[in-house]
Design an enzyme around this catalytic site. Structure first.
Site, short mmCIF file in Angstrom:
data_model
loop_
_atom_site.label_atom_id
_atom_site.label_comp_id
_atom_site.label_asym_id
_atom_site.label_seq_id
_atom_site.Cartn_x
_atom_site.Cartn_y
_atom_site.Cartn_z
CB SER A 1 -19.71 -12.91 14.39
OG SER A 1 -19.02 -11.95 13.65
CB THR B 1 -9.71 -4.66 1.94
OG1 THR B 1 -8.53 -4.11 2.51
CG2 THR B 1 -10.89 -3.81 2.33
CB SER C 1 -17.97 -0.10 3.74
OG SER C 1 -16.76 -0.78 3.97
NE ARG D 1 -3.37 -2.38 2.63
CZ ARG D 1 -4.69 -2.52 2.70
NH1 ARG D 1 -5.46 -1.46 2.69
NH2 ARG D 1 -5.22 -3.72 2.80
CE LYS E 1 -14.89 4.61 8.28
NZ LYS E 1 -14.93 3.16 8.50
CB THR F 1 -17.35 5.98 12.86
OG1 THR F 1 -16.13 6.71 12.97
CG2 THR F 1 -17.93 6.25 11.48
CG HIS G 1 -19.41 2.12 5.99
ND1 HIS G 1 -18.51 2.96 5.37
CD2 HIS G 1 -18.67 1.21 6.68
CE1 HIS G 1 -17.28 2.55 5.62
NE2 HIS G 1 -17.35 1.50 6.43
C1 LIG Z 1 -14.13 2.28 9.48
C2 LIG Z 1 -14.94 1.20 10.18
C3 LIG Z 1 -14.91 1.03 11.56
C4 LIG Z 1 -13.94 1.78 12.42
O1 LIG Z 1 -14.37 3.09 12.63
P1 LIG Z 1 -13.23 4.21 12.86
O2 LIG Z 1 -13.98 5.31 13.49
O3 LIG Z 1 -12.69 4.54 11.51
O4 LIG Z 1 -12.20 3.61 13.73
C5 LIG Z 1 -15.78 0.12 12.16
N1 LIG Z 1 -16.63 -0.62 11.42
C6 LIG Z 1 -16.66 -0.51 10.07
C7 LIG Z 1 -17.62 -1.36 9.32
C8 LIG Z 1 -15.81 0.38 9.41
O5 LIG Z 1 -15.81 0.44 8.09
#
Ligand SMILES: *Cc1c(COP(=O)(O)O)cnc(C)c1O
Length: 404
Positions: free
Chosen positions: A137, A363, A189, A21, A248, A245, A217
């Site tokens: 899960s 990923t 995502s 990366r 985002k 979060t 997301h």
């Molecule tokens: C990005 C992400 C997280 C982590 O959130 P951050 O605030 O970036 O640490 C948790 N779950 C999913 C599905 C994510 O894509």
């Protein structure tokens, strides 16, 4: 052992596989989203358009959030002073937790340094401390949930992605009186698909399980006030724990859980990732609160966001690109090879001033390497015209696959 040699060999492995990366070195321009200046490896810079940010609404530059952050810095300084346990809570944390509880219509909410820490801490604490807890899960869950479950050492069962029959099978084969937790996401995502939240809650009710929903997301993006897909689907009151979060769609940084008073107080009191980690600066909390408020009141931005995503998918399909099925704002385009995927991304940046990062293993699964576009309300029709022309040039020159 030759440690340095070990490190460089591990990097060589990644390079040989085409999945080393390199981060784009960007200066985003407040007031000109989605434009940015890229610093190239030869030392030069140029203006580009970003097509892959998870700042889905451009809220990182929302003037109301910038003002709130400036004001908090002027009044409170730049740091929070340490952990809430030792140094006390900043009043901005309290206000933000109230804003989040209101967003999700829960009794309470609890902040963490990031969404990753929120997932890791909450799942590991629940799984470790509830005697005999079994965590069920989804197979596509994010790394932060997997790490939390693993760290808890609880019994875990993986159900096939979004597969209600398999989830029911896993619930049925778990002893009736065992405490159970179903952990899943709303918007996944990388593929852009969405979980059947109502049906999962129905099953959880039927088998006496708690539910943990990662809406990372989706918060800010779905539901009339941005409460996520659970709000859109009228299911928000049914989840035991909603996790999100602030980094985002809310455009800042930080993570949280929302739920009952007793549950959040339990994690506050037992969760190591909460207790032993310093809290977010007041300016971060104030900016996040301003953006949550803003998105609660601006549903038209969510409508525009969905329209932009639908338009980009339609235009890419019309132009023959292999857009993967997605029922959300995510627009994944299949390349199917890690080296070509990286090459396509590099060419878009170098020849066309477009930034979209390659998504490679781990990923996503090998063979499903892709470019992942995230159109925002601030990407105009002309940005799309330019993008489609650039993609046509790259697809032809590299001989990439068209839609089947
Ligand atoms: C990005 C992400 C997280 C982590 O959130 P951050 O605030 O970036 O640490 C948790 N779950 C999913 C599905 C994510 O894509």
């Amino acid at each position: 052992m030759d440690y340095e040699n070990f490190f460089s060999n591990k990097i060589k492995d990644l390079k040989a596989e085409g999945r080393y990366r390199v981060f784009a070195d960007l200066d985003r321009h407040a007031g000109a989203f989605p434009r940015a200046r890229v610093h190239l490896q030869n030392g030069s810079t140029k203006e580009i358009t970003v097509w892959c940010s998870n700042d889905y609404m451009g809220m990182g530059q929302n003037p109301e959030a910038i003002d709130a952050a400036h004001d908090a810095i002027a009044r409170r300084g730049v740091g929070a002073g340490g952990t809430r346990n030792i140094s006390g809570t900043c009043h901005n944390h309290v206000l933000l937790e109230e804003e989040l509880a209101d967003l999700h219509r829960t009794e309470a909410a609890l902040l963490f340094g990031s969404g990753w820490i929120a997932n890791m801490t909450t799942l590991s604490t629940l799984g470790a401390l509830i005697p005999g807890c079994v965590i069920i899960s989804d197979s596509e869950n994010h790394n932060s949930m997997i790490e939390g479950i693993r760290h808890s050492r609880a019994d875990k069962k993986i159900f096939a992605h979004n597969d209600l029959d398999d989830l029911e099978r896993k619930l049925r084969e778990t002893p009736k009186d065992a405490p159970k937790l179903v952990a899943f996401e709303s918007v996944y995502s990388m593929d852009g698909d969405i979980a059947p939240i109502k049906e999962i809650c129905d099953l959880a009710d039927q088998y006496g399980a708690m539910t943990f929903l990662d809406e990372v997301h989706a918060v800010g993006l779905y539901g009339n006030r941005g409460g996520g897909v659970a709000e859109r689907d009228g299911q928000m009151h049914r989840l035991t724990i909603i996790q999100g979060t602030l980094a985002k769609a809310f455009g800042v940084v930080g993570g949280y859980i929302a739920g009952s008073k007793a549950m959040t107080d339990f994690i506050r009191s037992y969760g190591a990732g909460f207790i032993f980690s310093s809290s977010m600066p007041p300016a971060v909390a104030a900016a996040a609160q301003a953006n949550i408020r803003y998105l609660k009141a601006h549903n038209e931005l969510r409508e525009r966001h969905q329209e932009r995503a639908a338009t980009l998918k339609r235009r890419m399909r019309e132009a023959g690109f292999p857009v993967m099925d997605s029922v959300s704002h995510i627009v994944p385009v299949l390349v199917g090879d890690p080296v070509l995927c990286k090459q396509a991304s590099d060419d878009l940046m170098n020849r066309h001033d477009i930034y979209v990062q390659p998504i490679n293993y781990p990923t996503v699964a090998r063979g499903t390497e892709r470019l992942r576009f995230t159109p925002t309300p601030l990407h105009g029709d002309q940005d799309m015209d330019y993008l489609i022309d650039a993609l046509k040039e790259v697809w032809t020159r590299l001989g990439l696959k068209a839609a089947a």
